[in-house]
Scaffold this active site. Structure first.
Site, PDB file in Angstrom:
ATOM      1  N   GLU A  66       0.825  -1.201   0.000  1.00  0.00           N
ATOM      2  CA  GLU A  66       0.000   0.000   0.000  1.00  0.00           C
ATOM      3  C   GLU A  66       0.863   1.256   0.000  1.00  0.00           C
ATOM      4  O   GLU A  66       1.980   1.251   0.516  1.00  0.00           O
ATOM      5  CB  GLU A  66      -0.902   0.021   1.241  1.00  0.00           C
TER       6      GLU A  66
ATOM      7  N   CYS B  88       1.937  -2.910  15.434  1.00  0.00           N
ATOM      8  CA  CYS B  88       1.861  -2.500  14.030  1.00  0.00           C
ATOM      9  C   CYS B  88       1.198  -3.590  13.198  1.00  0.00           C
ATOM     10  O   CYS B  88       1.589  -4.752  13.251  1.00  0.00           O
ATOM     11  CB  CYS B  88       3.271  -2.224  13.505  1.00  0.00           C
TER      12      CYS B  88
ATOM     13  N   CYS C 219       6.485  -7.202   6.484  1.00  0.00           N
ATOM     14  CA  CYS C 219       7.609  -6.701   7.273  1.00  0.00           C
ATOM     15  C   CYS C 219       8.047  -7.805   8.229  1.00  0.00           C
ATOM     16  O   CYS C 219       7.219  -8.540   8.751  1.00  0.00           O
ATOM     17  CB  CYS C 219       7.193  -5.460   8.069  1.00  0.00           C
TER      18      CYS C 219
ATOM     19  N   CYS D 202       6.856  -5.857  15.186  1.00  0.00           N
ATOM     20  CA  CYS D 202       6.462  -4.961  16.284  1.00  0.00           C
ATOM     21  C   CYS D 202       4.981  -5.218  16.606  1.00  0.00           C
ATOM     22  O   CYS D 202       4.134  -5.165  15.717  1.00  0.00           O
ATOM     23  CB  CYS D 202       6.673  -3.495  15.888  1.00  0.00           C
TER      24      CYS D 202
ATOM     25  N   CYS E  65      -0.204   5.540  10.318  1.00  0.00           N
ATOM     26  CA  CYS E  65       0.978   4.782  10.754  1.00  0.00           C
ATOM     27  C   CYS E  65       0.588   3.461  11.384  1.00  0.00           C
ATOM     28  O   CYS E  65      -0.248   3.417  12.284  1.00  0.00           O
ATOM     29  CB  CYS E  65       1.760   5.558  11.808  1.00  0.00           C
TER      30      CYS E  65
ATOM     31  N   CYS F 185       3.597   8.444   1.366  1.00  0.00           N
ATOM     32  CA  CYS F 185       4.130   7.423   2.258  1.00  0.00           C
ATOM     33  C   CYS F 185       4.220   6.140   1.435  1.00  0.00           C
ATOM     34  O   CYS F 185       3.210   5.666   0.914  1.00  0.00           O
ATOM     35  CB  CYS F 185       3.171   7.265   3.441  1.00  0.00           C
TER      36      CYS F 185
HETATM   37  N1  SAH Z   1       9.791  -0.171   9.612  1.00  0.00           N
HETATM   38  C1  SAH Z   1      10.035   1.246   9.603  1.00  0.00           C
HETATM   39  C2  SAH Z   1       9.113   1.954   8.642  1.00  0.00           C
HETATM   40  C3  SAH Z   1       7.655   1.963   9.064  1.00  0.00           C
HETATM   41  S1  SAH Z   1       7.297   3.554   9.588  1.00  0.00           S
HETATM   42  C4  SAH Z   1       9.920   1.790  10.998  1.00  0.00           C
HETATM   43  O1  SAH Z   1       9.417   1.086  11.852  1.00  0.00           O
HETATM   44  O2  SAH Z   1      10.377   2.886  11.238  1.00  0.00           O
HETATM   45  C5  SAH Z   1       5.815   3.392  10.395  1.00  0.00           C
HETATM   46  C6  SAH Z   1       5.865   4.160  11.695  1.00  0.00           C
HETATM   47  O3  SAH Z   1       4.603   3.998  12.354  1.00  0.00           O
HETATM   48  C7  SAH Z   1       6.897   3.587  12.638  1.00  0.00           C
HETATM   49  O4  SAH Z   1       7.423   4.589  13.451  1.00  0.00           O
HETATM   50  C8  SAH Z   1       6.056   2.631  13.445  1.00  0.00           C
HETATM   51  O5  SAH Z   1       6.653   2.259  14.635  1.00  0.00           O
HETATM   52  C9  SAH Z   1       4.804   3.444  13.626  1.00  0.00           C
HETATM   53  N2  SAH Z   1       3.635   2.636  13.978  1.00  0.00           N
HETATM   54  C10 SAH Z   1       3.452   1.328  13.779  1.00  0.00           C
HETATM   55  N3  SAH Z   1       2.262   0.926  14.236  1.00  0.00           N
HETATM   56  C11 SAH Z   1       1.672   2.025  14.724  1.00  0.00           C
HETATM   57  C12 SAH Z   1       0.411   2.264  15.321  1.00  0.00           C
HETATM   58  N4  SAH Z   1      -0.468   1.286  15.498  1.00  0.00           N
HETATM   59  N5  SAH Z   1       0.120   3.521  15.706  1.00  0.00           N
HETATM   60  C13 SAH Z   1       1.016   4.521  15.509  1.00  0.00           C
HETATM   61  N6  SAH Z   1       2.205   4.356  14.949  1.00  0.00           N
HETATM   62  C14 SAH Z   1       2.542   3.124  14.563  1.00  0.00           C
END
Ligand code: SAH
Length: 374
Positions: free
Chosen positions: A113, A140, A133, A137, A364, A126
């Protein structure tokens, strides 16, 4: 802490599974490589310059519009060097069309996406860098399905070109516009697909028609903190902004929120970030998703403030966006305010990120690339 899933480095996928590769595309190649590729196809090298102008300046991959090339040559060069790599499966918009999320199918059926967000003064895209991935985490949505494969440079670039086309064609309300900012914050861990991502950054920032000519200052690469890759990025001579997804200032909590922390600790990640800032003179963005009662305590704000005090950094707080099956939720407004105040008391710059795209699962951590049937 006991209710949190236990994760460890062994469950992480740093190296993508081997899969069939997408067809080669102009956007995978440097200018010199494009000329060589065109010559291999029996054409004069300057044809590469013409193709580049069509693709990167005029944003077209359609042979009909390439009237400066002989008919037969066009068809052949386009089929060899400009295959269609992304198929739009679904597009959802909100904010009166100013935010749009596109679900793309890749040649092998993988889904990714991208999200386009138009603001009064800029357009940010974005983009995804991997299908899925491997970083796992727990808060996410992308991490939950695991890693399918790395995207190629051209697959990454095509997301931006598609957005740029839509903007140029006036499909996004507000009149024709250009993409000004790119954030590698879609699906995937960009630093785990290093080579393709660096190639994509080059295509984005190289001057038109070699690339799209977007300012490197408008490009942000976000990472969970793969220290060797951050060190390498610092030496590329590409002044892009580095964003580090920190989410916790202490190893005990970060080990559970960002499992790669069991490999590279907070101090190592921040050390690499400060080196990056020193070498590029670019302020590092520290991403911190505020999760109610998990990482939003004032003492953690204090600890974070002490770690960041006097550094070339700024904190981007992200109210946690809801993801399927997650029991976690965003912090209470008063806790968020207190967290901001504490950080500011250490002289640390803080912003709270808007939640653009939340209602279309485009914010995010919400990109999961569920297929339309799902
Ligand atoms: N893998 C990279 C790129 C993804 S960026 C990274 O982690 O930096 C996506 C961003 O959104 C990251 O900072 C991630 O930690 C954050 N993120 C993931 N899940 C989220 C959520 N449920 N709510 C808010 N931010 C989130």
């Amino acid at each position: 802490m006991s209710e949190q899933p236990t994760r460890n480095a062994a469950q992480l996928t740093l190296v993508a599974p081997r899969r069939a590769k997408p067809q080669r595309h102009l956007a995978d190649l440097t200018m010199a490589e494009r000329r060589a590729a065109v010559a291999e196809l029996g054409e004069k090298p300057f044809r590469a310059d013409q193709l580049s102008r069509h693709y990167f300046a005029k944003l077209t991959a359609s042979p009909d519009q390439m009237t400066d090339l002989p008919g037969e040559t066009r068809e052949r060069l386009v089929s060899q060097l400009m295959p269609s790599l992304l198929t739009s499966v679904r597009e959802i918009t909100c904010d009166g069309g100013m935010t749009r999320k596109t679900l793309w199918k890749l040649f092998d059926g993988s889904l990714v996406e991208s999200v386009l967000m138009r603001y009064s003064d800029r357009v940010t895209m974005c983009v995804s860098s991997q299908a899925g991935c491997g970083m796992n985490c727990p808060f996410c949505a992308t991490g939950q399905a695991g890693l399918t494969r790395n995207m190629s440079t051209a697959e990454i670039v095509e997301q931006v070109v598609a957005g740029a086309r839509a903007l140029a064609a006036g499909e996004v309300p507000g009149g024709p516009a250009r993409v000004s900012n790119i954030v590698f914050m879609g699906m995937g861990e960009p630093m785990a697909n290093y080579k393709a991502v660096i190639g994509a950054v080059h295509r984005l920032v190289d001057p038109s028609p070699e690339g799209l000519g977007i300012s490197a200052r408008g490009v942000t690469v976000s990472t969970v903190g793969l220290v060797p890759a951050i060190e390498k990025l610092a030496g590329e001579g590409l002044p892009v902004t580095l964003a580090v997804s920190l989410h916790a200032p202490d190893d005990e909590l970060r080990d559970t929120l960002v499992p790669i922390n069991t490999r590279w600790k907070v101090a190592e990640v921040l050390g690499a970030a400060w080196d990056y800032a020193a070498r590029t003179k670019r302020r590092v963005s520290i991403e911190y998703a505020l999760i109610k009662d998990i990482n939003d305590q004032e003492w953690r704000a204090d600890l974070l403030g002490r770690l960041l005090k006097g550094k070339l950094a700024h904190v981007n707080l992200i109210p946690l966006n809801p993801t399927p099956g997650s029991k976690w939720t965003a912090s209470r407004p008063e806790d968020e305010r207190a967290f901001v105040r504490r950080l500011e008391s250490h002289g640390v710059a803080v912003t709270v990120r808007d939640t653009r795209g939340r209602e279309i699962d485009g914010a995010c951590g919400q990109l999961a690339a569920a297929s339309p049937e799902a």
